[in-house]
Write a protein that holds these residues in place. Sequence first.
Motif, mmCIF file in Angstrom:
data_model
loop_
_atom_site.group_PDB
_atom_site.id
_atom_site.type_symbol
_atom_site.label_atom_id
_atom_site.label_comp_id
_atom_site.label_asym_id
_atom_site.label_seq_id
_atom_site.Cartn_x
_atom_site.Cartn_y
_atom_site.Cartn_z
ATOM 1 N N ARG A 88 -27.985 -67.079 119.282
ATOM 2 C CA ARG A 88 -26.688 -67.470 118.719
ATOM 3 C C ARG A 88 -26.915 -68.219 117.419
ATOM 4 N NH1 ARG A 88 -24.845 -68.909 124.152
ATOM 5 N NH2 ARG A 88 -23.363 -67.303 124.789
ATOM 6 N N ILE A 89 -25.830 -68.336 116.646
ATOM 7 C CA ILE A 89 -25.898 -69.207 115.479
ATOM 8 C C ILE A 89 -25.566 -70.617 115.967
ATOM 9 C CG2 ILE A 89 -24.857 -69.780 113.265
ATOM 10 C CD1 ILE A 89 -24.431 -66.790 112.839
ATOM 11 N N SER A 90 -26.558 -71.508 115.934
ATOM 12 C CA SER A 90 -26.322 -72.844 116.477
ATOM 13 C C SER A 90 -25.714 -73.755 115.420
ATOM 14 C CB SER A 90 -27.613 -73.441 117.023
ATOM 15 O OG SER A 90 -28.558 -73.568 115.985
ATOM 16 N N ALA A 91 -25.855 -73.404 114.156
ATOM 17 C CA ALA A 91 -25.218 -74.199 113.113
ATOM 18 C C ALA A 91 -25.157 -73.400 111.832
ATOM 19 C CB ALA A 91 -26.005 -75.480 112.867
ATOM 20 N N GLU A 92 -24.083 -73.636 111.076
ATOM 21 C CA GLU A 92 -24.019 -73.070 109.742
ATOM 22 C C GLU A 92 -24.043 -74.237 108.780
ATOM 23 O OE1 GLU A 92 -20.905 -70.267 108.923
ATOM 24 O OE2 GLU A 92 -20.879 -70.850 106.810
ATOM 25 N N LEU A 93 -25.113 -74.345 108.006
ATOM 26 C CA LEU A 93 -25.255 -75.452 107.067
ATOM 27 C C LEU A 93 -24.886 -74.947 105.684
ATOM 28 C CD1 LEU A 93 -28.765 -76.642 108.289
ATOM 29 C CD2 LEU A 93 -26.526 -77.402 109.107
ATOM 30 N N ALA A 94 -24.089 -75.742 104.954
ATOM 31 C CA ALA A 94 -23.722 -75.326 103.611
ATOM 32 C C ALA A 94 -23.715 -76.532 102.682
ATOM 33 C CB ALA A 94 -22.351 -74.646 103.612
ATOM 34 N N GLY A 95 -23.999 -76.263 101.390
ATOM 35 C CA GLY A 95 -23.940 -77.321 100.382
ATOM 36 C C GLY A 95 -24.838 -78.484 100.735
ATOM 37 N N GLU A 96 -24.229 -79.701 100.743
ATOM 38 C CA GLU A 96 -25.074 -80.869 100.951
ATOM 39 C C GLU A 96 -25.530 -81.039 102.396
ATOM 40 O OE1 GLU A 96 -21.385 -84.054 100.856
ATOM 41 O OE2 GLU A 96 -22.192 -83.127 99.041
ATOM 42 N N ASN A 97 -24.977 -80.213 103.284
ATOM 43 C CA ASN A 97 -25.439 -80.261 104.672
ATOM 44 C C ASN A 97 -26.772 -79.539 104.869
ATOM 45 O OD1 ASN A 97 -23.572 -81.814 106.027
ATOM 46 N ND2 ASN A 97 -22.105 -80.131 106.111
ATOM 47 N N VAL A 98 -27.204 -78.800 103.837
ATOM 48 C CA VAL A 98 -28.485 -78.106 103.957
ATOM 49 C C VAL A 98 -29.596 -79.135 103.775
ATOM 50 C CG1 VAL A 98 -29.919 -76.211 103.124
ATOM 51 C CG2 VAL A 98 -27.446 -76.023 103.015
ATOM 52 N N THR A 99 -29.931 -79.796 104.841
ATOM 53 C CA THR A 99 -30.987 -80.809 104.784
ATOM 54 C C THR A 99 -31.998 -80.518 105.871
ATOM 55 O OG1 THR A 99 -29.909 -82.246 106.381
ATOM 56 C CG2 THR A 99 -29.344 -82.592 104.068
ATOM 57 N N ARG A 100 -33.168 -81.076 105.694
ATOM 58 C CA ARG A 100 -34.232 -80.859 106.671
ATOM 59 C C ARG A 100 -33.805 -81.351 108.065
ATOM 60 N NH1 ARG A 100 -39.496 -80.394 105.470
ATOM 61 N NH2 ARG A 100 -39.106 -81.305 103.446
ATOM 62 N N GLU A 101 -33.161 -82.518 108.091
ATOM 63 C CA GLU A 101 -32.767 -83.102 109.373
ATOM 64 C C GLU A 101 -31.837 -82.151 110.128
ATOM 65 O OE1 GLU A 101 -32.643 -84.720 106.451
ATOM 66 O OE2 GLU A 101 -34.470 -85.866 106.863
ATOM 67 N N ASN A 102 -30.811 -81.668 109.420
ATOM 68 C CA ASN A 102 -29.856 -80.763 110.064
ATOM 69 C C ASN A 102 -30.525 -79.473 110.528
ATOM 70 O OD1 ASN A 102 -27.810 -82.545 109.695
ATOM 71 N ND2 ASN A 102 -27.000 -81.563 107.841
ATOM 72 N N LEU A 103 -31.413 -78.975 109.664
ATOM 73 C CA LEU A 103 -32.080 -77.707 109.966
ATOM 74 C C LEU A 103 -32.935 -77.851 111.228
ATOM 75 C CD1 LEU A 103 -32.512 -74.848 108.995
ATOM 76 C CD2 LEU A 103 -34.317 -75.636 107.497
ATOM 77 N N VAL A 104 -33.704 -78.927 111.271
ATOM 78 C CA VAL A 104 -34.585 -79.138 112.415
ATOM 79 C C VAL A 104 -33.761 -79.375 113.681
ATOM 80 C CG1 VAL A 104 -36.289 -80.697 113.440
ATOM 81 C CG2 VAL A 104 -36.531 -79.954 111.064
ATOM 82 N N ALA A 105 -32.737 -80.198 113.547
ATOM 83 C CA ALA A 105 -31.906 -80.494 114.715
ATOM 84 C C ALA A 105 -31.297 -79.216 115.284
ATOM 85 C CB ALA A 105 -30.809 -81.481 114.331
#
Lengths: 509, 328
Positions: A473-490
């Motif tokens: 599944r897509i667990s998160a869609e990160l865009a703009g300033e949300n594209v961070t290492r923390e968000n990606l790893v989480a």
Amino acid sequence: MVTLSAQHLVKRYGGVVALADGNLEVQSGQVVALIGANGSGKSTLSKIITGVVAPNEGQLLLDGQSVSFSSPLAARQKGITAVYQELSLVPEMSISENIWLSHEPMRYGVRLDRKAMQKRAQELLDLFKGTIPASLTPTTPVYDLTPDERQIVEILKAISQDPQLVIFDEATASLDSAQVTRLFELIEDWKSAGMAIVFVSHRMDEIFRVADQATVLRNGSHVGTVDIAATSERQLVQMMIEGAAALEREAREPVAAGAPIRLDVRDLTTEKLRGVSFDLRDGELLGIGGLQGQGQSDLLLAIFGAIPFQGALTLSGRRVHFSHPRQAMKQDVAFVPGDRGNEGLLLIRSILDNLMLPSLREFGTPLRMQRARSEAGAVSDDLSLVMASLDAPVNSLSGGNAQKVVIGKWLLRDPKLLLLNDPTKGVDVGAKGEFYKLLADLRHQGTAILFYSSDDEELLGLCDRVLVMHDGRISAELAGENVTRENLVAASMGATHHDASHHKEEPTA
Amino acid sequence: MTTAKAKRGSFVPNFTSRLTPPLIALILAIVLFLLGGVISPGFVNANQAINIVRLAAFLGIIAAGQTLVIISGGEGIDLSVASVVTLGAILTFRLTDGQDALILPVLGLVMLVGAGIGLVNGLGIVFLRIPPLVMTLAMAGVVQGVILQVTRGELEGETPDLMRTLIAQPLIGPIPGVIFLWIGLGIAMWLLLERTPYGKMLFAVGINRTTAMLSGVRVPLVVVLTYAMSGMLAAFGGFVLLGFTDIVFLNLGGRYLFPSIAAVVVGGTLLSGGKGSYWGTMSGALVLQLINSLLQAQGLPEATQSIILGVVLLVLISIYGRQRAFRL
């Protein structure tokens, strides 16, 4: 305590100098990263240390004593072993049998002590508990394992020999980030137990996480050894690249507002995918991230018509359901596979034949070879492909250049939607830079790009929007300033991101 | 073909790297011919040369389809060629019944029947996933059985005079038509393999089916088509063979089965697929025929001939194995 010192090692293959001046120092309780672009001589240096090849000049000192190994076995008897990326496991044998191959525990010196083998193998497997399926037991045959699990068995096999010095040669390339994290914890343990470790990797973030020192090679020569704590990533890259022309990553940029939607995916389901929905605009570089094997390859293959799927695909406003790549190709879709040798290239055929392959019908019957040659020539010029001639077999090329052929064969077709399956795996830094530039150019021409990468840095550096996949599944869609290492790893670990969008809305049918 | 071309572009223009298996086979054929002159004086002359090429032509034509099937990889092999050759000859014999006017329509029908048999082979291999060896072996049995059932061993018919004239008898000067036919087929096969999308796709399928599929090649279609073509070419081979033998018998094609595979392999086509050429198979057919003629000229017993032939094949293949170590 053990100290290994390689001094001015030279290795020539015929007229080719693979290693001109190899130096390396490592001692107990230390992790030294050995880094350099492809062809810088780091593999050759590792192979000399582990006794795979013999040097032409220079010396190897073990605890101050000059040694020379006639075979890997000789090195192993001195406590030196290596974990390679190319796997050396026997698929038909079990995990336990592979681990103990050639140093089986014996009972009374003659009979295999199967019980001890299994027990110890289980203990070794437990080291990676939680990052590998619990269904793996010492008796599981290796052919049932995924590439990352095989890599772990390979690591355990090396560790089972109780070595004093271990070389990890790109051993993390097929591991997911949880497994890498676990490996690094183990490396810390082994370090404090007195092991000396040489860590060969392309991944900058890993080097900074695990290494104490970095030894840099360039064109077969030792450039320098630095303390990681006092060095920046940029400085290391500059040491690796000649003329200190550090790579500038293409700045990530959002897609032009109002660009038409090229691809719309609703509830895509396959054996591995459990309902994936998103859209992709012309000129957009949309990243797909997450741990390996979460369905990213399935997603790309399904869109390309290479595997069966359920769900709704809309390409430029038209509903499509490809049952073969040929149909997708007719709609200007292209797919660059991750495994060059097994999926992207015909290794014994010429560069020209490889470039022509997807476009054969366009060259008519009989094939207009003159036209094919000039079009292929133009593409290889665009990609600055380094080759003897278009007629040279593609297996005469280096890894980076071979990857250019895999991409070039699709550029010949001028794709409007480009699907990329981890295209920079095992490609050196220089070729990666050229590849990023190419992606930027394609975007500007309006090509929509769906880009799966197992390298988080790439996604963070290139994509304005990243879909993180977890368990189909897509667990998160990160865009703009949300594209961070923390968000990606989480999100990779399956954590629910606060603004994770699952695209719950149904398409208006 | 391609190897020779690819080599031109490589940095090491040394002799050994250009010495590809098809070329080795061709040189060997010439050496064998001259050797024949040393062993038995009178062996080397124009008539003998023409006779050997004529005999090799039948084998070469029958091995054409085998070449395609073996290049297609996936353990590709066609063991039904021999039965289809026999069937092609019997059908021609019976249906023309000696009438020249019927040659062309019957040829068309014969090739269609052959293609149909090959098509079934291909479908079984691709869709039922039956190994080629098993599928084509079973098909050989079925075809042989049908021949027996329908004819009940009584082979009635006649070979049209025109076929004899065009195929077996000297056509231009002392050279019989079958040799021109073979050269024509050689050119057609080169065009097919090197200058059509099908040919390039066939090599792709033989080397790596995943790469081929992901590059838009319809792998099942290519494989089925290849077996159909093999059947068609084998039936054509039976037709041509009839012009030479004049009469048919129930095991007419049988003695061509092993040589049809051997000629392909001696010609440098890899049994694992993906690499090969028809001109290699042509050279291979010449080599096999020369060995055969030489041994026969010595008056050796059949068993000894067969032993020597087997040893020569082993030696050749092991030489090719070494060649590949040079990164062919």
